[in-house]
Design an enzyme around this catalytic site. Sequence first.
Site, short mmCIF file in Angstrom:
data_model
loop_
_atom_site.label_atom_id
_atom_site.label_comp_id
_atom_site.label_asym_id
_atom_site.label_seq_id
_atom_site.Cartn_x
_atom_site.Cartn_y
_atom_site.Cartn_z
CB CYS A 34 48.11 13.24 68.13
SG CYS A 34 48.64 11.56 68.51
CB CYS A 54 49.45 12.04 71.43
SG CYS A 54 50.04 11.66 69.80
CG ASP A 55 47.56 15.14 72.97
OD1 ASP A 55 48.48 14.73 73.69
OD2 ASP A 55 47.74 15.95 72.04
#
Length: 310
Positions: free
Chosen positions: A132, A135-136
């Site tokens: 992701c 997200c990251d």
Amino acid sequence: MLYDVAIIGAGPAGLAAGLYAARAKMNCVVFERLGEGGQIAITNEIENYPGAPEHSSGPSLTARMGEQARSFGANFIKDDIIGVSLEGDVKVLNGKGGEYQAKTVIIANGGKPRPIGCPGETELIGKGVSYCATCDAGFFTDLEVFVVGGGDSAVEEAMFITKFARKVTIVHRRDELRAAKSIQEKAFANEKIAFMWDTVIEEIKGDGMVESAVFKNLKTGEVTEYTADEEDGTFGIFPFIGFDPVSDLYKGKVDMDAAGYIPTDDNMKTNVPGVFAAGDIRVKSLRQVITACADGAIAAVQAEKFIEGH
Ligand code: NAP
């Protein structure tokens, strides 16, 4: 409580089904495991959903879809459905948080990222390996990142990661990208993106964090190992090589193909009366937000017809 429609999954297919079911005044519930969004929640930019505002993100689009369904009276329950009994007039869903009953069920569980399947990958998830970018990517500010895959997801997410990382190398098993030409052009023009053609990752190594990765060139057979810069200590690996349907729950209960996708007719009907499937979990040729939403709308309308005995 006996619901008219229980919708399992809160991605675009489930949210569209919730909207249509609620607008038809059916008593409907949408089960969400983590939150709204499904696969699209990890997509940074939606360019091809008609009417979506420029630079709208996956999470913002699905948040609006959720609000819209709620505004017409769709119920939402955060629960992980782990067992289903679908035969008979009353369908029973067993969640971690309770048991639910419904006259019809719309299966909209979608899919999940496909892992590379190489040694070290699973152990290092969240420690350098991520599926992701939204997200990251921030964790890799000024670090090196390898993105695996050559499709739309890999190339688009690689471009997003360049906002953070020092350099992003797309590792692709062929010498030609699968991604749409318009997306490819942007990537080729991006100075921070490099390419490793005809290459796969054979192993990811690290003690607590990704420290090195073993690459194999499929044309020459050459094997090389990339080790993190000493100052960096680590680097990122983001596989975007497609996804698999989340359909284990329905094995032996609903017909599915060898890969786990559920076949339906044009009305989203599965082989089980009163059970419909919508979105990425279906056998279909185009898995996009727009087709997921269309599936959800059709499934909800057909659920209503089923209840009315048409
Ligand atoms: P995809 O189109 O199936 O591409 C997967 C990529 O990963 C391909 O390049 C494939 O290589 C490679 N691959 C597959 N298995 C591999 C393995 N075991 N090892 C190494 N590489 C492997 O998947 P996606 O990019 O996730 O896209 C899924 C669907 O969503 C597509 O229909 C796509 O168009 C759509 N999508 C659209 C957008 C957009 O339009 N903005 C954004 C994201 C996704 P090969 O090319 O050699 O097969």
